[in-house]
Design a protein around this motif. Structure first.
Motif, mmCIF file in Angstrom:
data_model
loop_
_atom_site.group_PDB
_atom_site.id
_atom_site.type_symbol
_atom_site.label_atom_id
_atom_site.label_comp_id
_atom_site.label_asym_id
_atom_site.label_seq_id
_atom_site.Cartn_x
_atom_site.Cartn_y
_atom_site.Cartn_z
ATOM 1 N N ALA A 63 13.393 -26.986 61.213
ATOM 2 C CA ALA A 63 13.027 -25.606 61.570
ATOM 3 C C ALA A 63 13.011 -24.685 60.351
ATOM 4 C CB ALA A 63 13.998 -25.061 62.618
ATOM 5 N N ASN A 64 13.688 -25.118 59.276
ATOM 6 C CA ASN A 64 13.768 -24.305 58.063
ATOM 7 C C ASN A 64 13.410 -25.138 56.839
ATOM 8 O OD1 ASN A 64 15.219 -21.664 59.092
ATOM 9 N ND2 ASN A 64 16.339 -23.388 60.000
ATOM 10 N N GLU A 65 12.164 -25.556 56.749
ATOM 11 C CA GLU A 65 11.731 -26.463 55.677
ATOM 12 C C GLU A 65 11.833 -25.826 54.297
ATOM 13 O OE1 GLU A 65 7.877 -27.914 56.549
ATOM 14 O OE2 GLU A 65 8.524 -29.056 58.318
ATOM 15 N N SER A 66 11.833 -24.516 54.255
ATOM 16 C CA SER A 66 11.904 -23.840 52.951
ATOM 17 C C SER A 66 13.319 -23.730 52.410
ATOM 18 C CB SER A 66 11.281 -22.435 53.064
ATOM 19 O OG SER A 66 11.995 -21.663 54.030
ATOM 20 N N ASP A 67 14.313 -24.029 53.246
ATOM 21 C CA ASP A 67 15.721 -23.928 52.824
ATOM 22 C C ASP A 67 16.088 -25.181 52.018
ATOM 23 O OD1 ASP A 67 18.451 -23.708 52.528
ATOM 24 O OD2 ASP A 67 18.780 -22.943 54.569
ATOM 25 N N LYS A 68 15.994 -25.056 50.713
ATOM 26 C CA LYS A 68 16.237 -26.201 49.834
ATOM 27 C C LYS A 68 17.687 -26.688 49.904
ATOM 28 C CE LYS A 68 12.051 -26.091 48.200
ATOM 29 N NZ LYS A 68 11.091 -27.138 48.607
ATOM 30 N N ALA A 69 18.614 -25.761 50.013
ATOM 31 C CA ALA A 69 20.027 -26.141 50.070
ATOM 32 C C ALA A 69 20.309 -26.953 51.329
ATOM 33 C CB ALA A 69 20.910 -24.893 50.033
ATOM 34 N N LEU A 70 19.683 -26.528 52.445
ATOM 35 C CA LEU A 70 19.864 -27.248 53.693
ATOM 36 C C LEU A 70 19.264 -28.651 53.609
ATOM 37 C CD1 LEU A 70 20.812 -27.268 56.625
ATOM 38 C CD2 LEU A 70 18.620 -26.222 57.286
ATOM 39 N N GLN A 71 18.085 -28.739 52.979
ATOM 40 C CA GLN A 71 17.434 -30.044 52.823
ATOM 41 C C GLN A 71 18.312 -30.997 51.996
ATOM 42 O OE1 GLN A 71 14.726 -30.914 54.357
ATOM 43 N NE2 GLN A 71 14.194 -28.880 55.178
ATOM 44 N N LYS A 72 18.943 -30.416 50.975
ATOM 45 C CA LYS A 72 19.808 -31.222 50.109
ATOM 46 C C LYS A 72 21.038 -31.707 50.879
ATOM 47 C CE LYS A 72 21.798 -31.075 45.482
ATOM 48 N NZ LYS A 72 22.056 -30.237 44.277
ATOM 49 N N THR A 73 21.589 -30.827 51.737
ATOM 50 C CA THR A 73 22.740 -31.193 52.549
ATOM 51 C C THR A 73 22.379 -32.298 53.528
ATOM 52 O OG1 THR A 73 23.627 -28.941 52.412
ATOM 53 C CG2 THR A 73 24.450 -30.325 54.196
ATOM 54 N N VAL A 74 21.184 -32.205 54.140
ATOM 55 C CA VAL A 74 20.717 -33.242 55.067
ATOM 56 C C VAL A 74 20.606 -34.591 54.361
ATOM 57 C CG1 VAL A 74 18.765 -34.024 56.462
ATOM 58 C CG2 VAL A 74 19.535 -31.651 56.608
ATOM 59 N N ALA A 75 20.000 -34.589 53.183
ATOM 60 C CA ALA A 75 19.836 -35.832 52.430
ATOM 61 C C ALA A 75 21.186 -36.455 52.102
ATOM 62 C CB ALA A 75 19.046 -35.569 51.149
ATOM 63 N N SER A 76 22.155 -35.599 51.723
ATOM 64 C CA SER A 76 23.486 -36.099 51.397
ATOM 65 C C SER A 76 24.159 -36.713 52.616
ATOM 66 C CB SER A 76 24.333 -34.949 50.840
ATOM 67 O OG SER A 76 25.653 -35.383 50.603
ATOM 68 N N LYS A 77 24.042 -36.021 53.773
ATOM 69 C CA LYS A 77 24.660 -36.524 54.993
ATOM 70 C C LYS A 77 23.969 -37.800 55.488
ATOM 71 C CE LYS A 77 28.033 -33.661 55.776
ATOM 72 N NZ LYS A 77 29.436 -34.148 55.867
ATOM 73 N N GLN A 78 22.641 -37.883 55.302
ATOM 74 C CA GLN A 78 21.911 -39.093 55.684
ATOM 75 C C GLN A 78 22.369 -40.288 54.843
ATOM 76 O OE1 GLN A 78 17.904 -37.695 55.087
ATOM 77 N NE2 GLN A 78 17.560 -37.387 57.297
ATOM 78 N N LYS A 79 22.588 -40.013 53.574
ATOM 79 C CA LYS A 79 23.075 -41.061 52.682
ATOM 80 C C LYS A 79 24.478 -41.502 53.085
ATOM 81 C CE LYS A 79 23.624 -42.091 47.768
ATOM 82 N NZ LYS A 79 23.542 -41.527 46.379
ATOM 83 N N GLU A 80 25.299 -40.518 53.463
ATOM 84 C CA GLU A 80 26.659 -40.807 53.901
ATOM 85 C C GLU A 80 26.657 -41.640 55.181
ATOM 86 O OE1 GLU A 80 30.654 -38.339 55.303
ATOM 87 O OE2 GLU A 80 29.051 -37.286 54.209
ATOM 88 N N LEU A 81 25.738 -41.298 56.105
ATOM 89 C CA LEU A 81 25.619 -42.052 57.359
ATOM 90 C C LEU A 81 25.138 -43.482 57.097
ATOM 91 C CD1 LEU A 81 25.703 -42.202 60.441
ATOM 92 C CD2 LEU A 81 23.367 -41.268 60.479
ATOM 93 N N LYS A 82 24.186 -43.611 56.209
ATOM 94 C CA LYS A 82 23.672 -44.937 55.876
ATOM 95 C C LYS A 82 24.769 -45.825 55.290
ATOM 96 C CE LYS A 82 19.857 -47.154 53.395
ATOM 97 N NZ LYS A 82 18.697 -46.929 52.486
#
Length: 857
Positions: free
Chosen positions: A586-605
């Motif tokens: 919903a907030n594709e322009s929020d770079k910090a949020l995108q970075k947090t998602v990537a980090s959490k996805q990596k953590e989940l993996k």
């Protein structure tokens, strides 16, 4: 063909002529077809094999004198009569002497007829030795049979593949010295082990390699090797008979080619193998500076050797350092090589002949190449390829025999136990003229048998050939059929496990030999097992279907328990990731949020991977197919491949334990033996039965008739016993009744050697029977292999048959009736010593059969 009145008159005439004349087995039988062959057939065979009855579709009325056309029929007649199969038990039997005389006459005639057509040697085959009635060797002997003092024929033996490779290995590799603390570990003098592909190869410089590129296969491809120069394919039974092997032109060419490689390595070391000088270094990183960029796997340049000289400097090395060869240095080199390859010093004449060959080669093709070519010829010397026992020295006794002397006798003694040249004490005895008598042989053999530091691979070779347990790694298993047994079928794991199992069985036999009491009985009934990691499942019990279901549920519970905490963390983290991903979308322009998602996805993996790893680890500890053997015991060591075989090499570490109670009894119930007597898809009850009949009971099995298609029906989901119903048909059962009931008791094991109680969800039927054993106390039904083995292990007849096989191995020929005193003396020595293998060997190698030679006539 037959005139009955004429034959009757002739028979009476022959009887009157032969009365009082003793029969001497093996000597020329006087008489032609009408006097011997026709008479025997008329009296004992044609009632069942005439133009009316034609039992087994055989009409002997049409059979004339032995010729090229009917030779196969006569061979069959010989085998049936010699084994005592014909005439059948319900018919009148010929006298023992009559049967022996007829058998000798048939062999005599077949030899004459086939002399120019490849010869007749079927009677010399080790399996055919059982055609000689056991009771004639160990029971009463008819008064009309006369025996002569025994001997063996003068001969030359082709040395075995193991022996040949071991000789060459002595020239290019240094093996470890004997370590009393680890008596099972490979030592100088042991046979060169096969690699994981089952190949018998000799690798150059394995004692100097410090680095290689690529895996095991690449390594084996990169290292220069000497392939075996005599076929190393193991078959069932004894193979090292003097009459069996020679050297053909292709073998000679191969030996000559490899001889030059060996000589160059002796002269230059690894420099004869490498492409870059930097491959010989004590610092492997030195090579990195010049290492080619291309893929090195499998290339000679993938190997790095150290600079340390680990082999003794030999005259070959010294010779090639000279700018100009001297005659003295060439002579020294010839003398050294000759003894290294033939195990005896050369005569002055032999040195001079090889000196002439070397000098002529140098003149023709130059200094270095000529020297290598001329010296290579020594590798083809008769005594480098054969074991001469010609008995040209010594006096002939009144029986026409000559006792082996000096180097021939010393060499025979050495070959009886060893694959490397005579040790210093034996060599000194030969040189000092102290190898001429029976007592000399007894002295040296006793000394060698009692010295554990002297390796005696020929003794272990006997047990490998006798039991045939070393074939398991060569049985090419169907992957699906193998997986159904409950063992791992991944990659080559199973075949490596089988080579490991052979090494473990080797070690178990050596432990029993070290104790040296009741050796055969111990081998057949021992509860001990030498094991490695894979053996817990191979020596285990196959679960029933219900037990498999329970084990799978247990595995599932263990996996859930091991991942319980992580599973909860994963749920929490998954929810968090899902929530963040929705916000990020919903907030594709929020770079910090995108970075947090990537980090959490990596953590989940990473958490999912951790969960999978824990689950796999917890599940791998539970075998859902097999109840694994609960082994525990002290560490010992086994003689296996060296480290030169890379990451896939077998490890010497083993443990000594006991087998699961009530499931195993001796070597015949170990996976190494069971798999060796199986096929790609299933057990082989017929092979197992033949083994018991021949090796333990001393019985003979006729060759499969060419008219028989010896195949069981292909019926998936059907037990082996059910498919073997075809062998009970009348035409087949007369032979199969001697082996099937002896092989089917082993059905309590599947074809991976795992113990089982059910097959296709039915209780395993392992009933069998010992039939016509020659010992009435043995005959009768048995419930399974354990009961059958226990009966056989306590039998004196089985013990005597074992002695017969030991005789064949150490004499390199079949026993004859003239060897009766030798066999009885050997059995007596074995019994009175409490079942000592040392006593048995000593008796055999001090016997007339081993010591005396007689020229073939």
């Amino acid at each position: 063909m037959f005139g009955r009145s004429t034959l009757l008159a002739f028979t009476l005439f022959c009887v009157s002529c032969l009365q009082g004349r003793p029969f001497i087995p093996g000597e020329n039988v006087r008489g032609d077809f009408s006097q011997i062959g026709e008479l025997f057939l008329e009296n004992h065979c044609v009632d069942c094999h005439d133009d009316e009855t034609k039992e087994a579709d055989l009409n002997l009325l049409d059979l004339g004198p032995v010729d090229e056309i009917n030779a196969a029929v006569w061979k069959s007649v010989w085998s049936q009569v010699a084994m005592g199969e014909m005439p059948p038990p319900n018919k009148s039997q010929p006298k023992i002497t009559e049967r022996l005389k007829f058998s000798d006459w048939v062999v005599q005639e077949l030899r004459k007829e086939m002399k120019e057509k490849g010869g007749f040697k079927a009677n010399l085959d080790p399996k055919k030795a059982n055609y000689l009635d056991h009771d004639l060797l160990f029971g009463e002997l008819p008064n009309d049979i006369k025996l002569k003092p025994t001997s063996s024929p003068s001969r030359i033996w082709r040395i075995t593949p193991q022996e040949h490779i071991t000789r060459l290995n002595e020239l290019i590799n240094t093996e470890p010295a004997f370590n009393p603390a680890k008596p099972g570990v490979r030592t100088r003098g042991d046979f060169v082990p096969t690699n994981h592909g089952g190949e018998l190869k000799l690798y150059f410089g394995t004692d100097r390699i410090i680095r290689w590129e690529g895996g095991t296969v690449a390594y084996q491809t990169a290292v220069k090797s000497v392939p075996v120069v005599l076929s190393s394919n193991r078959k069932h039974g004894f193979e090292n008979y003097a009459d069996f092997y020679s050297v053909n032109s292709s073998e000679a060419t191969q030996i000559l080619n490899k001889a030059e490689d060996i000589l160059k390595y002796m002269a230059y070391g690894p420099m004869s193998l490498v492409e870059f000088p930097e491959q010989i270094t004590d610092n492997p990183k030195t090579y990195d500076a010049i290492k080619p960029k291309e893929d090195l796997r499998g290339l000679p340049s993938a190997i790095v050797y150290n600079t340390k000289v680990v082999r003794p400097i030999t005259p070959v090395y010294d010779l090639m350092r000279q700018e100009k060869f001297t005659e003295d240095s060439i002579r020294k080199t010839i003398t050294f090589l000759f003894e290294a390859l033939t195990f005896r010093p050369p005569s002055e004449k032999e040195v001079s002949e090889y000196l002439q060959i070397v000098n002529e080669s140098i003149k023709k093709i130059g200094r270095e190449d000529g020297a290598f070519m001329g010296l290579s010829s020594i590798f083809l010397d008769r005594d480098a390829l054969f074991r001469p026992e010609l008995a040209k020295e010594g006096k002939t006794d009144k029986h026409g025999r000559v006792m082996l002397q000096d180097w021939e006798l010393g060499s025979a003694v050495n070959h009886a136990l060893s694959y490397i040249r005579p040790d210093e004490k034996l060599r000194d005895a030969i040189e000092e003229g102290k190898m001429k008598t029976r007592s000399d042989v007894r002295r040296e053999v006793s000394r060698m048998l009692d010295d554990d530091s002297i390796r005696k691979p020929r003794v272990l070779r006997f047990f490998r050939d006798f039991f045939d347990y070393d074939l398991s790694g060569y049985i090419c298993k169907d992957q699906k059929a193998l997986a159904s047994t409950g063992t791992s079928a991944r990659d080559n794991a199973y075949f490596r496990a089988m080579f490991d199992a052979t090494a473990s069985t080797d070690r178990l036999i050596e432990l029993i030999l070290a104790y040296d009491k009741d050796v055969l009985k111990e081998l057949l009934t021992t509860q001990k097992v030498v094991y490695s990691g894979n053996d817990r499942s191979l020596f285990g019990r196959r679960y029933t279907k219900e037990e498999q279901k329970n084990a799978q549920e247990e595995r599932k519970r263990a996996e859930e328990l091991a991942t319980l905490k992580i599973a909860e963390e994963r749920k929490i983290l998954t929810k968090e990731v899902n929530k963040l991903e929705a916000e990020a979308n919903a907030n594709e322009s929020d770079k910090a949020l995108q970075k947090t998602v990537a980090s959490k996805q990596k953590e989940l993996k990473a958490l999912i991977k951790k969960m999978a790893d824990k689950k796999r680890k917890a599940g791998s500890n539970i075998n859902v197919n097999v109840e694994e053997a609960n082994f525990s015991g002290k560490q010992i060591f086994a003689r296996v491949s060296r480290r030169s075989f890379g990451n896939g090499s077998m490890k010497p570490e083993r443990n000594l334990s006991t087998v699961p109670e009530g499931q195993r009894l001796g070597i015949l119930t170990h996976p190494s033996w069971l798999v060796s007597h199986s096929d790609a898809m299933d057990n082989h009850a017929i092979h197992r039965g033949i083994w018991v009949r021949e090796r333990l009971l001393g019985g003979g099995i006729p060759d499969v008739p060419i008219t028989v298609d010896a195949q069981l029906p292909d019926e998936p989901g059907t037990t082996l016993r059910e498919r073997m119903r075809v062998t009970r048909e009348k035409y087949c059962w007369s032979c199969h009744e001697k082996m099937d009931p002896l092989g089917l008791p082993f059905e309590i094991y599947n074809h991976a050697g795992i113990y089982r109680t059910t097959e296709f969800e039915k209780p395993v039927d392992a009933k069998g029977e010992i039939i016509d054993s020659g010992d009435p106390s043995l005959d009768g039904p048995v419930a399974n292999a354990l009961e059958m083995i226990d009966k056989l292990a306590h039998s004196e007849r089985v013990e005597q048959v074992f002695v017969r096989h030991a005789f064949r191995f150490w004499m390199g020929r079949n026993e004859t009736l003239h060897d009766r005193p030798v066999l009885q003396a050997a059995h007596k020595a074995y019994r009175e010593s409490g079942g000592s293998m040392k006593a048995l060997i000593l008796s055999l190698v001090t016997s007339d059969a081993f010591l005396f030679r007689k020229q073939n006539i």
